[in-house]
Design an enzyme around this catalytic site. Structure first.
Site, PDB file in Angstrom:
ATOM      1  N   SER A 197       0.871  -1.177   0.000  1.00 52.07           N
ATOM      2  CA  SER A 197       0.000   0.000   0.000  1.00 52.07           C
ATOM      3  C   SER A 197       0.898   1.214   0.000  1.00 52.07           C
ATOM      4  CB  SER A 197      -0.914  -0.067   1.215  1.00 52.07           C
ATOM      5  OG  SER A 197      -1.700   1.076   1.263  1.00 52.07           O
ATOM      6  N   ASP A 203      -4.246  -5.004   5.910  1.00 47.44           N
ATOM      7  CA  ASP A 203      -4.602  -5.807   4.750  1.00 47.44           C
ATOM      8  C   ASP A 203      -3.444  -6.763   4.428  1.00 47.44           C
ATOM      9  OD1 ASP A 203      -5.996  -6.767   2.664  1.00 47.44           O
ATOM     10  OD2 ASP A 203      -5.675  -5.035   1.332  1.00 47.44           O
ATOM     11  N   HIS A 226      -2.766  -0.931  -3.273  1.00 48.74           N
ATOM     12  CA  HIS A 226      -3.918  -0.048  -3.013  1.00 48.74           C
ATOM     13  C   HIS A 226      -3.758   1.182  -3.883  1.00 48.74           C
ATOM     14  CE1 HIS A 226      -4.527  -1.831   1.244  1.00 48.74           C
ATOM     15  NE2 HIS A 226      -4.991  -2.619   0.303  1.00 48.74           N
TER      16      HIS A 226
END
Lengths: 1438, 152
Positions: A41, A160, A68
């Protein structure tokens, strides 16, 4: 104990789908290579760059990057990575197949999954709070690729990817996380914390490691494998129950598979036999290390894990790995953990939990007793999610029940590491995705690292290490959950487990299995509760012996392995029924030692033969029969029957001795004994055939054979007696031994049972003990931590108090009110100055500001502070306290060291002196400005050169000029030069140099805009500020109007004076203060007879206007209060002593600041005299009127009296006089009737006359009565429907109308009138019947009745304006008419105009007139003799 | 009303009583007639006092023809007394008087009279009136108690 939950997969995977996947896998053999899922991310680009830079172009792996990304923008990531990567980089489109040596990048705003090696894109759900795209992909990667899945988590925030890595690890894949080189480390840290990461490395090192894995023989060769080779037949067999899962599951080539493929040269893969040995060795090493025998596990499972460890440890062959493993405790632990790895989560397979909630727990709760806890055993609990889930479900369900027994969950697993985690009950934040918020709130406590199971829930669960295969089970369980554990075990072990569960459950306890598991062959032990979710209930069948392993006390853990191996041998025995030794023993005993006999029933049918009865019974000839009597040998039948009868009768033993029985020609002597068997439903008899005692038996033949050798007989006798005694003794001993044997067996059995129970209990105790020890260790370490923390806290405290001291000193020395507030406006700290201003006390610290009544005159303090906090900005206001002291209130948000807003700082600066001087300056300026602006006089400010600097509004208004016509002009040039006057010039020009001034210089001038005006000009020097040159202030006063009004005043004064002097009332003016007369007019002087001089300066009482001084004082004071006063009829005396009556009206008014009383004096002497005379006349008149009224009343009384008498008289006449008339008429009629024949004509004529006279008189009386009634009775007038009344009257006259053949014309409409119905009926009756009656001979009467509406003045008033609505009713006939001279008489009583031709009483019209008059109407007629009459009457319209 | 039921006439005028008897006969009204001359006698008769104690001779009437203007007790008194006497409620009372005064009609009906007739001036009319009365009584229905009372 390893456990993998794959219900999500197997739950929905159908056979067809497996087939498809398998087919696809076959077609595309190139898909057999590792796929690396890389998630990142924030900070991901840098990490990607490093990673890809170090990856060679030919790893043989596929790489999928999940980043992301901003959903709104196209990603530049692909292009950026292209520059650094040696492999091709592509952005994924839907259905992209992953190929070796390619890099795939996720596009923005999509979710990506992988299935059968193909990447699928789907639209991302809007409004999902947390990014979970990495988890999503890695989970699908694990499901799709299993051990070929490799997961990498790089830099990024939040959590995540953690779940994704867990899934990959659970599938046997390899996992990486970035080390502290990550720019944002919370994502990799979360994964590491979850314990699912194999390598924690920098991107560069990850690349290197990936390269090495790629080169590992099992990995490098994997792509060439065909599906058939992955799963050998043998393995398939062992995987029978797992096949559904195994089929869709390509993997590494499994090491140690029985039919290993030939070793590929150069790759170091060993031969099948070598492999097998190495594999066994590994199992053995594991067993020695962990006391768990994994040989009960399906080899495929173990092998997959071993392969993975090999790859991780870079061992090329099994033997190499086995060597590496030996003595390597760390690796052994790692392998052990790997084998037991699992994936679990809260409420996995939620449907099954719903069934628990709906079907299972209610039943358990319904039958549970209050005192005993509900017991649940969760096998293979792993990190505890399952156990906690069951506890949560139980708590939720049990709340709905009236009594809720405590829950005790025993959660067991083999893996101590997992158990430790379970005990801590701390789970990563990502679990929030699986658990609804209310459950999260209820059962979890949020902590720094994640969510911790709440204490109450934690206390319900005991975690313990327990090996289901080798350790004794728990017992008396209400529910056993053993989900997805059995599938990993050898089928034989699986089968063995179910009886253990059966044993461990309470009656009707529940068993909860994984979705691909079943009770298999033990359907007799469990019944299905929910087929789909594999929930079973214990059947009440006896538990097959489970042969619990014997555990030596002392060191159970180490001894287990022995029992385990013992158990392995015993496995086949488990399911065999125990041979019934006792029965067998009985059988042998009976056969050998008991006397022969038979068991018969009541009908003497033989049920059983016991021992050899051949000597006594034989099958009968003829029909087959078991009747004992029929079967009895010769000689036995009779005594047997007798004995049986007796036994039947007496129901007790019967013995018959010395019976002779023939057998094969011999005769034997026997005894029989019949024993009735009691306590049975039917009667049975046991018939025993006894050989007489051996002596007896011997005796008989001896006796028969006659006397033999006596001695020998004797010695033989002795011998046999001894023998018999010995035999008896032997028999007794045998009996005794037999009984001891039985007792022993019974106790052994009992012991076995107790042992089992004790072991279960022991297991429980051990579990609890273990739990306690763990807790103790935890406590100790916590204590240690606390001590450290305490030291730390002490140090901090010292720092803090020093800081506090600094702060306090600072505050005191600042000497200004300061207030520190917390976020919710809680008072945190304040300076002594603030105490006074905010009414604070030391105890107010910690209280909210809103509760304090401060002294500031400022309502919205709290709102201002909140605003400041919310907007993170400084707010300031000028405020005053209640005493009017001014402060500058300044509110700033309170910033903590880490830049967080945590409240506010309120500071008050004392700005009072500043404010006050500012105000004073402003006030004086305002004052001056206001003065100039509001001055009525025109003001002009001139500069030293006599040019106009400024002028005020009054100036512009007065001279009707505009500022630009004035400002800057020379004063003499203004307008048409009014100020250009030599004298004025001189005066003005002298002012500055000589410092003079002048006042009221008069200028008369014809101004162009305002005409001729008189102005007074004044001017003086106006000192400006020190340095500037002085000004001249010139004031111009317009006195034109003042002069004019002064003149007008003079005129009005003259007029007033004349009025005053000519007035015919006396006027006296008195000064209210001195009460002295200040003026008097000539009239009063004359009236009172004083001269003007005499009156002036006197007081009112002195000239007789008040009685005396006191009266005067009171009167004047009252006057001052009320403003005016009036005295009517005041008697006074003139100077000459004449009596006068006056009316004085006094009023007070103000003249030139002092009060003046004006008294108007009017002479009312004459008026008073006239008044008196008038009143006398009125009184006399009233007296006369009263007398008159009295007279009228008397007369009226008399009249009424007379009237009443008259009425009574008339009534009496009418009533009483009729009686004799009736008698006359009646008896004359009877006379005529009786003397019909004898009476002469003359006499009959006389009788007729008498009769007619009587009848006429009666008619007269009736009419008279009616008239009297009409004139006497008072009727209330109501609305009468005239139309209906006319019809009624006509109805009453029907007979006459017919007799006279009259024609009646009724011309409507008839308006309703006000009247009296009966009287009006009488009126109409009389008028109509007159019309019918008074017609000429041979004339047919014709009548017309009609009505008209008229307007007329009310009767009695002569044509006063208001007219009323009336109705006039006409009755017109064609009769004989009435001559005009009689018109006046027709309405009089007894006035008859016609003779005997027209009989009548002469009262009818009188009744008409009287009746109408009584109703307020009037009547009239219009008639000409011989031409008919028109009668009318008028009544008010209703 | 059957023809055995008694009719009581109350009138102070013997002439009128005789004329009524004649009219009854002429009208074919054959019921037994009883006559009294004033209110007191009427009340005595109804009470069965004095000379009226024998109900065989003086049965209770079903109908009373009542004059109003009488010496001693008037017709109003008799009417009021009867209507206050529980045993005599069902007797039909017909006012038969010399003159028509609306207030008398009003008052007697208020006291419970059943009809108000004015004595006609001639025998012929009187006969007609009695005949009508007979017709009226014949076609009328009376409550049972009236019948019972009258059978004594």
């Amino acid at each position: 104990m390893g456990r993998r939950n794959r219900t999500t997969r197997s739950g929905k995977t159908s056979g067809t789908r497996h087939a498809k996947v398998k087919a696809a896998a076959k077609d595309l053999s190139s898909a057999r290579f590792p796929i690396v899922g890389i998630g990142a991310s924030a900070g991901g680009l840098e990490a990607y760059t490093h990673l890809l830079q170090h990856l060679p172009r030919d790893t043989g792996m596929g790489f999928v990057l999940v980043q992301h990304l901003d959903p709104q923008h196209k990603s530049a990531l692909t292009n950026l990575l292209r520059r650094v990567a040696s492999m091709p980089v592509r952005e994924v489109t839907n259905n992209t197949r992953v190929e070796r040596n390619h890099i795939y990048v996720i596009p923005p705003n999509v979710n990506m999954t992988i299935a059968a090696g193909v990447l699928k894109l789907s639209a991302r759900q809007p409004a999902t709070g947390v990014h979970r795209s990495i988890d999503l992909f890695l989970e699908s990667l694990a499901e799709d690729q299993h051990e070929r899945a490799i997961g990498v988590i790089l830099s990024g925030s939040a959590t995540d990817g953690t779940l994704g890595l867990e899934a990959i690890k659970a599938e046997g894949g390899i996992t990486f996380a970035q080390d502290d080189s990550a720019k944002w480390d919370s994502m990799p840290r979360s994964a590491v914390g979850a314990g699912c990461v194999d390598f924690v490395l920098s991107p560069k090192m990850i690349a290197r490691e990936l390269k090495e894995i790629a080169q590992h023989p099992y990995v490098a060769g994997a792509g060439e494998e065909d599906d058939a080779e992955f799963h050998s037949d043998a393995e398939r067999e062992t995987n029978a129950e797992e096949s559904s899962a195994a089929h869709g599951k390509p993997g590494w080539p499994l090491v140690g598979a029985e039919q290993a493929r030939p070793a590929a040269p150069g790759r170091g893969v060993e031969t099948g036999v070598g492999q097998e040995n190495s594999f066994k060795k590994i199992i053995l090493l594991l067993r020695n290390h962990s006391a768990v025998d994994f040989s009960f596990y399906k080899p495929s499972t173990i092998r997959r894990r071993v392969t993975r460890r090999m790859i991780l440890s870079k061992s090329k062959t099994l033997s190499e790995y086995a060597a590496f493993l030996k003595g390597n405790a760390k690796e052994l632990d790692a392998l052990y953990s790997d084998v037991l790895i699992n994936v679990t989560s809260f409420f996995r397979n939620a449907d099954a939990f719903d069934v628990l909630r709906q079907k299972v727990f209610p039943k358990i709760l319904a039958r549970a007793s209050r005192d005993e806890p509900v017991r649940v055993w969760v096998l293979g609990c792993s990190t505890g999610q399952e156990a906690y889930s069951i506890a949560m479900a139980y708590v939720e369900v049990s709340e709905k029940f009236p009594r809720t027994p405590k829950l005790q969950v025993f959660a067991t697993d083999l893996n101590d590491g997992l158990l430790d985690k379970a005990r801590h009950g701390l789970y990563a934040k990502s679990l929030a995705a699986d658990i609804p918020p209310e459950r999260l709130r209820r059962f979890f406590v949020e902590e720094q690292g994640g969510y911790r199971i709440s204490k109450s829930l934690r206390e319900m669960v005991v975690f313990a290490r327990q090996n289901m295969i080798s350790d004794p089970p728990f017992s008396r369980m209400d529910l056993i959950s053993c989900r997805n554990l059995l599938i990993y075990l050898e089928p034989s072990v699986q089968r063995r487990s179910l009886p253990i569960f059966h044993y461990a459950l309470k009656p009707e306890g529940f068993l909860f299995l994984g979705s691909s598991e079943s009770v298999g062959p033990h359907a007799n032990l469990f019944e299905v509760v929910d087929k789909k979710h594999k929930i079973f209930a214990k059947k009440p069948a006896p538990t097959p012996s489970i042969n619990l392993p014997v555990v030596k006390f002392g060191n159970p853990r180490n001894e287990r392995k022995e029992t385990l191996s013992a158990l392995a041998g015993a496995v086949p025995e488990v399911f065999r029924r125990e041979p019934n030794a006792q029965h067998e023993a009985d059988r042998v005993m009976v056969n050998h030692y008991a006397p022969p006999g038979v068991l018969v029933n009541d009908a003497l049918e033989i049920l059983q033969f016991r021992g050899s009865t051949r000597a006594y019974l034989e099958p009968p000839t003829g029909k087959a029969s078991f009747n004992v009597l029929k079967m009895a040998r010769e000689g036995l039948m009779l005594p047997l029957r007798a004995a049986l009868n007796k036994a039947k009768r007496e129901n007790k033993r019967v013995r018959k001795d010395n019976l002779k029985v023939a057998q094969n020609g011999n005769t034997r002597v026997i005894n029989i004994e019949i024993i009735p068997l009691k306590n049975l439903k039917e009667r049975h008899f046991l018939i025993l055939f006894l050989e007489p005692s051996r002596t007896g038996h011997e005796e008989a033949p001896a006796a028969e054979s006659g006397n033999g050798n006596r001695h020998s007989v004797i010695s033989k006798k002795e011998e046999s007696a001894a023998l018999a005694a010995m035999e008896r003794e032997l028999a007794e001993t045998r009996d005794y031994v037999q009984s001891i044997q039985e007792q022993y067996e019974a106790s052994t059995e009992e012991l076995q049972a107790s042992n089992e129970e004790v072991q279960s209990a022991n297991e429980e105790l051990q579990s609890v003990n273990e739990e306690l020890e763990t807790s103790k260790e935890e406590l100790e370490s916590t204590n240690e931590e606390l001590l450290t923390v305490n030291d730390e806290v002490a140090n901090r405290n010292a720092d803090l108090s020093r800081l506090n001291g600094d702060l306090a000193n600072l505050h005191i020395n600042l000497n200004m009110p300061i207030l520190l507030l917390g976020r919710d406006l809680i008072i945190r700290r304040f300076t002594p100055e603030a105490e006074k201003l905010f009414n604070l006390m030391a105890t107010d610290v910690g209280r909210p500001l809103s509760g304090i009544r401060h002294n500031l005159d400022f309502e919205n303090l709290e709102r201002l502070i909140t605003e400041s906090i919310d907007s993170v900005s400084m707010q300031q206001r000028e405020v005053r306290d209640k005493e009017g002291h001014w402060y500058l209130l300044r509110v700033r948000p309170y910033m903590t060291m880490d830049n967080k807003i945590d409240g506010a700082v309120v500071v008050l600066w004392d700005i009072d002196p500043l404010k006050r001087s500012e105000q004073a300056a402003k006030e004086s300026r305002d004052y001056a400005e206001a003065t100039i602006r509001t001055a009525r006089d025109s003001l002009v400010v001139l500069r030293s050169d006599l040019r106009v600097n400024s002028a005020n509004d009054a100036f512009y208004k007065t001279f009707k000029v505009k500022p630009d016509q004035v400002q800057g002009r020379f004063i003499y040039e203004l307008g048409n030069g009014p100020w250009n006057n030599p004298r004025l010039r001189k005066l003005l020009e002298d002012i500055l140099p000589r410092n003079t001034f002048f006042n009221d210089f008069e200028v008369v001038h014809e101004f162009p805009a305002i005409g001729r005006r008189t102005m007074l000009v004044s001017a003086r020097r106006l000192d400006n500020e020190a340095s500037a040159p002085a000004f001249i202030l010139m004031a111009i006063e317009d006195v034109t109007e003042r002069l004019a009004s002064r003149l007008a005043l003079r005129h009005s004064e003259t007029r007033y004076r004349r009025l005053f002097e000519a007035a015919q009332d006396g006027v006296v003016l008195v000064d209210a203060a001195t009460r002295k007369i200040t003026d008097a007019n000539p009239f009063i002087e004359q009236f009172l007879g004083y001269t003007h001089e005499e009156i002036m300066g006197k007081e009112l009482w002195e000239i007789g206007l008040h009685k005396d001084r006191e009266t005067s004082r009171v009167a004047l004071r009252d006057l001052e209060k009320s403003g005016d006063a009036r005295y009517e009829a005041l008697a006074i005396q003139t100077k000459k002593g004449q009596d006068r009556e006056v009316e004085i009206v006094s009023s007070l008014y103000t003249e030139n600041d002092h009060s003046v009383i004006q008294c108007n004096v009017r002479d009312i002497t004459r008026r008073r005299e006239a008044d008196t005379a008038l009143r006398e006349a009125q009184r006399r008149l009233a007296n006369q009127a009263a007398e008159l009224e009295q007279l009228v009343a008397e007369r009226t009384g008399e009249l009424t009296e007379a009237n009443t008498q008259l009425e009574t008289f008339v009534y009496t006449i009418a009533h009483d006089l009729r009686a004799p008339l009736r008698a006359m008429e009646g008896f004359v009629a009877m006379l005529v009737e009786e003397a019909q024949t004898t009476l002469s004509d003359t006499a009959r004529n006389y009788a007729g006359r008498i009769s007619r006279a009587a009848r006429f008189m009666d008619a007269l009386l009736v009419d008279l009565l009616a008239f009297s009634r009409v004139s006497q009775e008072r009727k209330e007038l109501v609305l009468v429907n005239l139309e209906a009344l006319v019809q009624t009257v006509l109805g009453r006259l029907e007979k006459e109308i017919q007799e006279r053949n009259a024609s009646i014309e009724v011309v409507g409409p008839f308006p309703a009138v006000r009247g009296h119905e009966q009287t009006l009926g009488q009126v109409l009756f009389n008028l109509i019947s007159n019309g019918l009656k008074f017609v000429g001979p041979n004339t047919r009467p014709q009548l017309r009745i009609r009505a008209e509406s008229i307007s007329r003045p009310p009767p009695g008033k002569k044509s006063s304006g208001a007219e009323e609505e009336w109705v006039r009713v006409w009755v017109e006939d064609n009769g004989i008419g009435i001559a005009p001279e009689y018109h006046g008489q027709v309405f009089r009583v007894f006035n008859r105009l016609h003779g005997e031709n027209y009989p009548g009483t002469g009262i009818g019209l009188a009744i008409v007139q009287k009746g109408i008059e009584r109703m307020g109407g009037r009547v009239g007629m219009d008639s000409v003799a011989g031409r008919g009459s028109q009668f009318w009457f008028e009544l008010r319209k209703a | 009303m059957n023809d055995r039921q008694t009719i009581l006439m109350v009138d102070d005028s013997d002439n009128d009583l005789d004329l009524m008897r004649i009219a009854f006969a002429k009208a074919g009204f054959n019921n037994p007639l009883q006559a009294v001359h004033n209110g007191e006698e009427a009340i005595a008769y109804l009470k069965g006092e004095g000379g009226y104690c024998d109900r065989k001779q003086h049965p209770l009437p079903a109908v009373i023809l009542l004059d109003l203007n009488m010496p001693r007790k008037s017709g109003f008194d008799v009417l009021a007394w009867i209507r206050a006497e529980p045993g005599l409620q069902r007797i039909s009372i017909i006012i038969l008087t010399a003159s028509l005064r609306m207030e008398d009609v009003e008052r007697t009906h208020g006291l419970g009279a059943n009809a108000f007739l004015v004595k006609p001036a001639t025998l012929e009319q009187l006969t007609l009136t009695i005949r009508r009365l007979k017709d009226w009584l014949e076609v009328n229905h009376f409550p049972p108690h009236n019948e019972v009372v009258n059978r004594h």
